[in-house]
Design a protein around this motif. Structure first.
Motif, PDB file in Angstrom:
ATOM      1  N   SER A  10      -7.469   8.204  -3.406  1.00  9.28           N
ATOM      2  CA  SER A  10      -8.049   9.434  -2.887  1.00  9.28           C
ATOM      3  C   SER A  10      -6.948  10.467  -2.669  1.00  9.28           C
ATOM      4  O   SER A  10      -5.762  10.194  -2.844  1.00  9.28           O
ATOM      5  N   TYR A  11      -7.376  11.641  -2.278  1.00  9.09           N
ATOM      6  CA  TYR A  11      -6.418  12.709  -1.960  1.00  9.09           C
ATOM      7  C   TYR A  11      -5.458  12.241  -0.868  1.00  9.09           C
ATOM      8  O   TYR A  11      -4.240  12.436  -0.977  1.00  9.09           O
ATOM      9  N   LEU A  12      -5.995  11.633   0.186  1.00 12.48           N
ATOM     10  CA  LEU A  12      -5.151  11.176   1.285  1.00 12.48           C
ATOM     11  C   LEU A  12      -4.200  10.070   0.852  1.00 12.48           C
ATOM     12  O   LEU A  12      -3.020  10.063   1.225  1.00 12.48           O
ATOM     13  N   GLU A  13      -4.707   9.127   0.066  1.00  6.52           N
ATOM     14  CA  GLU A  13      -3.860   8.007  -0.351  1.00  6.52           C
ATOM     15  C   GLU A  13      -2.746   8.469  -1.280  1.00  6.52           C
ATOM     16  O   GLU A  13      -1.597   8.028  -1.148  1.00  6.52           O
ATOM     17  N   TYR A  14      -3.065   9.348  -2.206  1.00  2.86           N
ATOM     18  CA  TYR A  14      -2.062   9.798  -3.177  1.00  2.86           C
ATOM     19  C   TYR A  14      -0.871  10.447  -2.469  1.00  2.86           C
ATOM     20  O   TYR A  14       0.289  10.128  -2.741  1.00  2.86           O
ATOM     21  N   TYR A  15      -1.166  11.329  -1.536  1.00  3.58           N
ATOM     22  CA  TYR A  15      -0.078  12.020  -0.852  1.00  3.58           C
ATOM     23  C   TYR A  15       0.607  11.152   0.192  1.00  3.58           C
ATOM     24  O   TYR A  15       1.762  11.392   0.538  1.00  3.58           O
ATOM     25  N   GLN A  59      -8.946  12.291  17.288  1.00 10.16           N
ATOM     26  CA  GLN A  59      -8.439  13.546  16.751  1.00 10.16           C
ATOM     27  C   GLN A  59      -6.993  13.425  16.292  1.00 10.16           C
ATOM     28  O   GLN A  59      -6.614  13.913  15.228  1.00 10.16           O
ATOM     29  N   GLN A  60      -6.149  12.747  17.108  1.00 12.06           N
ATOM     30  CA  GLN A  60      -4.753  12.592  16.738  1.00 12.06           C
ATOM     31  C   GLN A  60      -4.587  11.669  15.539  1.00 12.06           C
ATOM     32  O   GLN A  60      -3.744  11.908  14.680  1.00 12.06           O
ATOM     33  N   CYS A  61      -5.391  10.613  15.488  1.00  9.82           N
ATOM     34  CA  CYS A  61      -5.333   9.702  14.330  1.00  9.82           C
ATOM     35  C   CYS A  61      -5.709  10.444  13.047  1.00  9.82           C
ATOM     36  O   CYS A  61      -5.083  10.268  12.008  1.00  9.82           O
ATOM     37  N   ASP A  62      -6.746  11.285  13.144  1.00  8.47           N
ATOM     38  CA  ASP A  62      -7.140  12.061  11.975  1.00  8.47           C
ATOM     39  C   ASP A  62      -5.992  12.931  11.488  1.00  8.47           C
ATOM     40  O   ASP A  62      -5.727  13.052  10.303  1.00  8.47           O
ATOM     41  N   GLY A  63      -5.278  13.555  12.458  1.00  7.52           N
ATOM     42  CA  GLY A  63      -4.170  14.396  12.094  1.00  7.52           C
ATOM     43  C   GLY A  63      -3.026  13.629  11.455  1.00  7.52           C
ATOM     44  O   GLY A  63      -2.417  14.069  10.491  1.00  7.52           O
ATOM     45  N   ILE A  64      -2.745  12.424  11.988  1.00 11.93           N
ATOM     46  CA  ILE A  64      -1.658  11.613  11.444  1.00 11.93           C
ATOM     47  C   ILE A  64      -1.952  11.198  10.015  1.00 11.93           C
ATOM     48  O   ILE A  64      -1.111  11.271   9.123  1.00 11.93           O
ATOM     49  N   ILE A  65      -3.174  10.742   9.753  1.00 17.22           N
ATOM     50  CA  ILE A  65      -3.521  10.260   8.418  1.00 17.22           C
ATOM     51  C   ILE A  65      -3.600  11.426   7.429  1.00 17.22           C
ATOM     52  O   ILE A  65      -3.254  11.301   6.261  1.00 17.22           O
ATOM     53  N   THR A  66      -4.014  12.589   7.905  1.00 17.71           N
ATOM     54  CA  THR A  66      -4.150  13.741   7.024  1.00 17.71           C
ATOM     55  C   THR A  66      -2.793  14.287   6.581  1.00 17.71           C
ATOM     56  O   THR A  66      -2.653  14.819   5.491  1.00 17.71           O
ATOM     57  N   GLN A  67      -1.776  14.142   7.444  1.00 16.89           N
ATOM     58  CA  GLN A  67      -0.464  14.707   7.140  1.00 16.89           C
ATOM     59  C   GLN A  67       0.122  14.118   5.865  1.00 16.89           C
ATOM     60  O   GLN A  67      -0.032  12.954   5.609  1.00 16.89           O
ATOM     61  N   ILE A  86       0.835  -1.202   0.000  1.00 10.91           N
ATOM     62  CA  ILE A  86       0.000   0.000   0.000  1.00 10.91           C
ATOM     63  C   ILE A  86       0.870   1.252   0.000  1.00 10.91           C
ATOM     64  O   ILE A  86       0.636   2.197  -0.765  1.00 10.91           O
ATOM     65  N   ASN A  87       1.873   1.274   0.873  1.00  5.80           N
ATOM     66  CA  ASN A  87       2.748   2.442   0.960  1.00  5.80           C
ATOM     67  C   ASN A  87       3.532   2.664  -0.333  1.00  5.80           C
ATOM     68  O   ASN A  87       3.859   3.793  -0.688  1.00  5.80           O
ATOM     69  N   ARG A  88       3.846   1.573  -1.021  1.00 10.22           N
ATOM     70  CA  ARG A  88       4.696   1.677  -2.210  1.00 10.22           C
ATOM     71  C   ARG A  88       3.892   1.952  -3.476  1.00 10.22           C
ATOM     72  O   ARG A  88       4.296   2.765  -4.315  1.00 10.22           O
ATOM     73  N   TRP A  89       2.753   1.289  -3.650  1.00 11.17           N
ATOM     74  CA  TRP A  89       2.016   1.377  -4.917  1.00 11.17           C
ATOM     75  C   TRP A  89       0.545   1.762  -4.773  1.00 11.17           C
ATOM     76  O   TRP A  89      -0.122   2.010  -5.769  1.00 11.17           O
ATOM     77  N   GLY A  90      -0.004   1.722  -3.582  1.00 10.51           N
ATOM     78  CA  GLY A  90      -1.392   2.108  -3.402  1.00 10.51           C
ATOM     79  C   GLY A  90      -2.325   0.923  -3.202  1.00 10.51           C
ATOM     80  O   GLY A  90      -1.960  -0.239  -3.389  1.00 10.51           O
ATOM     81  N   CYS A  91      -3.569   1.227  -2.835  1.00 15.45           N
ATOM     82  CA  CYS A  91      -4.532   0.186  -2.461  1.00 15.45           C
ATOM     83  C   CYS A  91      -5.022  -0.634  -3.647  1.00 15.45           C
ATOM     84  O   CYS A  91      -5.237  -1.847  -3.522  1.00 15.45           O
ATOM     85  N   ARG A  92      -5.246   0.012  -4.803  1.00 17.46           N
ATOM     86  CA  ARG A  92      -5.723  -0.752  -5.971  1.00 17.46           C
ATOM     87  C   ARG A  92      -4.738  -1.847  -6.338  1.00 17.46           C
ATOM     88  O   ARG A  92      -5.124  -2.987  -6.605  1.00 17.46           O
TER      89      ARG A  92
END
Length: 443
Positions: free
Chosen positions: A190-195, A435-443, A72-78
């Protein structure tokens, strides 16, 4: 490329796709008992030996999350869905042609199990990368697909076995596995996954020159987490509970058949566990969010009830009605821990070490699922009875409940300022963690 923003547009399609992926994957995972019956007929070997197939499958399903996360980290979920589906399909097709039980351990247990684990991990992560404000609702809906899939497809797998034999049924299961790639193809980044992927690639480039120091840091973090006594007790609890849980999932259909229940009725028992697992995860999620209920009490209570109902099963499980009642108990209480761990684990190790801690927990879970079914088979092959193995399974669940409560006691000793299993503090921590998890994933 236009990227989907969280909680909007295509994110809902991804949620539905994840629901179906969980359903298809869950039908094969929880169909291990039907496969056990098939292998007994096909190879005419001992119960303990054939039980290793299901144990190995579930072990690698639990352990392959690390591989799934890397993909996932290398190529994405698809891409992760496609790779997992192809691996799983290949392993199941190979099961049709292999001639020895040892090769079944390899292609069904290791190959298909690893593919299932990659898919399972991706099915959870992809929802988190498409939702922020409504992540809990979306994750709950998607994970319910597993229960629905077991409810609908377990009888289908049994009918396929009766129609196409003990070899041909693996072709049907391979078709189910291949269809997961179709739904996975709908999970556009998604926006989050791409970044997230872009940042991971940048981190790789920056860390090449200091690879040794990165390795040392990860080792130190793992040792620190593992030395945490309350967390270690939770790991032992998960090990003990899953010795009993998958012992029952693998051997319940064969026990029912030995008591005069038909093969189709035995498969329907798995359907009952599936739908009750789905319902219970929804209810335990709502209960866990209540300010009046502590997650550790829920953890203790669900495993205690599972243990008691399992130890008493020989007294009421001689006919299909009693077996159906127990299947409802098994489905209701066996999956609650996965919902509760989302709060219990970060409370013990902190959000910084959450990924490491979940990896360790899944390893203990995998080892428990690996040895539980063969232990029951050994008891039967040595002249024992199903009743003795069910007593072992029930005892394992009760020990797991006690270890979970002991974890909170040790945590209280090391954190005396925190109220013992306080529902109020539990609620505050859940809100801060989210709240902290949201921040971590959003970064």
């Amino acid at each position: 490329m236009r990227l989907t923003r969280p909680d909007k547009g295509w994110s809902w399609v991804v949620m539905v796709a994840s629901f179906f992926i969980h359903g298809l994957n869950g039908s094969i995972l929880y169909g291990a008992g039907i496969i056990q019956v098939s292998l007994l007929d096909r190879f005419n070997r001992s119960v303990s030996l054939t039980s290793w197939a299901g144990g190995i499958f579930i072990f690698f399903m639990s352990s392959a999350g690390v591989i799934g996360s890397w993909i996932i980290n290398r190529w994405g979920c698809r891409t992760a869905f496609l790779i997992g589906s192809v691996i799983m399909t290949s392993g199941l097709i190979a099961c049709v042609f292999v001639k020895s039980l040892s090769l079944i351990f390899l292609v069904y247990g290791f190959v298909a199990g690893s593919g299932s684990g990659i898919i399972y991990t991706t099915g959870i992560v992809v929802v988190g990368l498409n939702f922020e404000k409504k992540r809990s609702i979306a994750t709950g809906f998607a994970s319910c697909g597993a229960g629905v899939g077991v409810f609908i497809l377990s009888p289908v797998i049994q009918l396929a076995r009766e129609q196409y034999g003990n070899c041909g049924v693996f072709f049907v299961m391979a078709g189910i596995a291949l269809n997961m790639s179709v739904f996975g193809a709908l999970c556009f980044p998604s926006y989050l996954e791409y970044y997230k992927v872009e940042r991971h690639l940048a981190d790789i480039n920056l860390s090449v020159s200091s690879l040794s120091l990165s390795k040392k840091k990860r080792i130190y973090e793992r040792v620190k987490v593992f030395a945490n006594i309350p967390f270690f007790l939770i790991c032992l609890s998960l090990f003990s509970s899953h010795v009993g849980i998958y012992l029952m999932y693998v051997h319940l259909p064969n026990f029912a058949i030995s008591r005069g229940t038909s093969g189709f009725e035995a498969s329907f028992l798995m359907s009952i566990t599936g739908i009750m697992n789905c319902v219970s995860r929804l209810f335990i999620g709502f209960a866990g969010n209540s300010e009046h209920i502590s997650t550790i009490i829920l953890y203790f209570g669900t495993f205690s009830l599972l243990g008691i109902s399992t130890m008493l099963f020989p007294f009421y499980g001689s006919n299909f009605v009693g077996q159906a009642i127990y299947a409802a108990f098994l489905g209701t209480y066996s999956g609650c821990c996965y919902v509760l761990l989302a709060t219990i684990t970060p409370n013990l190790v902190g959000l910084k070490n959450l990924a490491t801690a979940f990896g360790i927990e899944m390893t203990f879970t995998g080892v428990g699922t690996l040895i539980g079914p063969p232990i029951a088979g050994f008891i039967l092959d040595s002249g024992g009875t199903y009743e003795a193995s069910f007593f072992l399974a029930g005892s394992s669940a009760i020990i797991a409940a006690v270890l979970g409560l002991a974890s909170e006691v040790f945590h209280q000793v090391s954190h005396p300022t925190e109220a013992f299993i306080s529902p109020e503090n539990d609620k505050l921590f859940k809100e801060e963690s989210q709240q902290q998890c949201d921040g971590i994933i959003t970064q």
